[in-house]
Design an enzyme around this catalytic site. Structure first.
Site, PDB file in Angstrom:
ATOM      1  N   CYS A 158       0.640  -1.167   0.291  1.00  0.00           N
ATOM      2  CA  CYS A 158      -0.069  -0.005  -0.021  1.00  0.00           C
ATOM      3  C   CYS A 158       0.857   1.438  -0.156  1.00  0.00           C
ATOM      4  O   CYS A 158       0.478   2.126  -0.850  1.00  0.00           O
ATOM      5  CB  CYS A 158      -0.924  -0.228   1.324  1.00  0.00           C
ATOM      6  SG  CYS A 158      -0.122  -0.233   2.726  1.00  0.00           S
ATOM      7  N   HIS A 162      -2.502   1.040   6.829  1.00  0.00           N
ATOM      8  CA  HIS A 162      -2.837   1.012   5.380  1.00  0.00           C
ATOM      9  C   HIS A 162      -3.262   2.245   4.932  1.00  0.00           C
ATOM     10  O   HIS A 162      -3.397   3.268   5.606  1.00  0.00           O
ATOM     11  CB  HIS A 162      -4.240   0.234   5.011  1.00  0.00           C
ATOM     12  CG  HIS A 162      -4.633   0.107   3.660  1.00  0.00           C
ATOM     13  ND1 HIS A 162      -3.681  -0.572   2.845  1.00  0.00           N
ATOM     14  CD2 HIS A 162      -5.754   0.494   2.834  1.00  0.00           C
ATOM     15  CE1 HIS A 162      -4.368  -0.777   1.314  1.00  0.00           C
ATOM     16  NE2 HIS A 162      -5.547   0.211   1.590  1.00  0.00           N
ATOM     17  N   HIS A 205      -5.705   2.310  -4.298  1.00  0.00           N
ATOM     18  CA  HIS A 205      -4.842   1.824  -3.385  1.00  0.00           C
ATOM     19  C   HIS A 205      -4.425   0.364  -3.647  1.00  0.00           C
ATOM     20  O   HIS A 205      -4.998  -0.476  -4.805  1.00  0.00           O
ATOM     21  CB  HIS A 205      -5.393   1.625  -1.995  1.00  0.00           C
ATOM     22  CG  HIS A 205      -6.704   0.865  -1.891  1.00  0.00           C
ATOM     23  ND1 HIS A 205      -7.112   0.204  -0.784  1.00  0.00           N
ATOM     24  CD2 HIS A 205      -7.777   0.829  -2.644  1.00  0.00           C
ATOM     25  CE1 HIS A 205      -8.390  -0.615  -1.114  1.00  0.00           C
ATOM     26  NE2 HIS A 205      -8.621  -0.209  -2.015  1.00  0.00           N
TER      27      HIS A 205
END
Length: 403
Positions: free
Chosen positions: A284, A343, A355
């Site tokens: 991420c 994240h 993402h």
């Protein structure tokens, strides 16, 4: 014969008993852990100068031996070590300094390096089975801190991340060579994937694979190809339509909202790879880092580091305040009020964000949307904006002559 036997017995006796009278061996003075007053001082210095162990080394232990305090361990923070020694002197305790200062002296003047492969895998431990920590692209300059007997190198990348890399991925150079590299004409590969060839045609043998962001020394232009030299002195040819003169690219990059969105969508479908920061695979934070790098901004490596920079825009899910390019952070709130960031994603607009989750994809915060991401919507924590002039902690290629 008897004389021979007697001589053999005599030799055997000396072998067993020793050639002369034995002297009791003195036991080495025993080291015991230093008292808490000393260790607390060391811990306070570690917290002050190296709060993030991913970007600084300050691993120091203290032991008492007779009337001395022996300091051992290693650090790459020479100034912090000096301050620590000065501070401990005020305790009026004799200090023996056994701290290893990095870069280690055994490296001599080869304390710099250039990545010589398209994507260099950087690991948390000096072995191929070690967990992947990050990646660095061809041409990336690094600082070399240590070298293991097995050839692995402890390096620090331009985002300050410290981890281990296989010696075969790095060309070791001295400071003069590094300064020369920074002023040498170069090209940057701008296509997602491709190759460098042995001759100025795409039917010739491949010299190396390439991904977007790889940087090579420019030798000359040959019709539709750039002739290049790699950090390890291999020669090759790169199609001009797939690359750009680095100075030209460098002068035109502009991290606007539109440019960030365009770049992010070039990575659509790239597989998720823990530790990945390239078109070969991203996690991420590796995804957001790659998008911003290709627009001239160097983000810290991990999501928990990236969240420390930029301006806080939202904490409540008021999507109307967000702009394309803003970074969204997800995780959990602890009982003490602190956050655990796990994240990061980039806002696109119209309720959507992009993402790396399984692969690079677009999700939505709108509950009625077909791509609504309920899981991440529930663990949303905050949004931060990077695109602001003079933002503290944000490094740009134009302000930092990295390449």
């Amino acid at each position: 014969m008897k004389k021979y036997i007697l001589v053999c017995l005599t030799i055997a006796s000396f072998a067993l008993l020793g050639a002369g009278p034995t002297t009791p061996r003195k036991a080495s003075p025993k080291r015991i852990k230093a008292d808490s007053s000393i260790t607390q001082i060391i811990e306070s210095f570690a917290l002050r100068f190296a709060p993030d162990k991913r970007t600084a080394i300050f691993q120091i232990d203290a032991f008492r031996q007779n009337n001395h305090v022996i300091l051992s361990g290693r650090t790459n923070l020479y100034g912090a070590k000096s301050f620590l020694l000065d501070r401990l002197k005020t305790e009026r305790i004799p200090i023996v300094d056994e701290i290893k200062t990095l870069p280690e002296p055994e490296l001599e003047d080869k304390v710099y390096g250039l990545v010589e492969v398209s994507v260099c895998n950087i690991r948390y431990s000096p072995r191929h089975a070690g967990e992947l920590a990050s990646q660095a692209l061809m041409g990336t300059p690094v600082r070399i801190l240590e070298k293991e007997d097995n050839g692995w190198l402890l390096i620090q990348t331009p985002d300050q991340y410290i981890s281990w890399v296989d010696r075969g991925a790095i060309t070791m150079i001295n400071k003069d060579k590094m300064e020369q590299w920074k002023v040498t004409p170069k090209i940057i590969y701008t296509r997602a994937y491709g190759s460098a060839y042995a001759e100025p045609n795409e039917e010739s043998a491949t010299v190396s694979d390439l991904v977007a962001g790889c940087i090579m020394e420019l030798v000359e232009e040959d019709n539709d190809f750039y002739k290049v030299t790699f950090p390890d002195q291999r020669k090759g040819y790169v199609a001009k339509r797939e690359a750009n003169n680095y100075n030209n690219w460098f002068g035109k990059i502009n991290a606007t909202e539109d440019n960030l969105v365009t770049t992010s969508k070039r990575l659509m479908g790239v597989p998720y790879l823990w530790g990945g920061t390239s078109f070969k695979g991203v996690d991420c934070s590796g995804f957001t880092k790659t998008v911003y790098f290709l627009n001239g901004i160097i983000l810290p490596r991990d999501a928990s580091q990236q969240v420390m920079i930029g301006e806080t825009i939202d904490k409540t899910g008021n999507w109307s305040e967000l702009k394309a390019g803003d970074l969204l952070y997800f995780g959990e709130k602890r009982e003490d009020g602190s956050e655990r960031i796990v994240h990061v994603a980039m806002w696109l607009g119209n309720g959507e964000f992009i993402h790396a989750s399984d692969k690079v994809r677009v999700s939505s915060m709108i509950t009625t949307a077909p791509n609504f991401d309920e899981y991440n919507a529930k663990r949303y924590l905050r949004t931060k904006r990077i695109l602001k002039t003079g933002m503290a902690g944000v490094a740009t290629l134009k302000e930092n002559i990295v390449y």
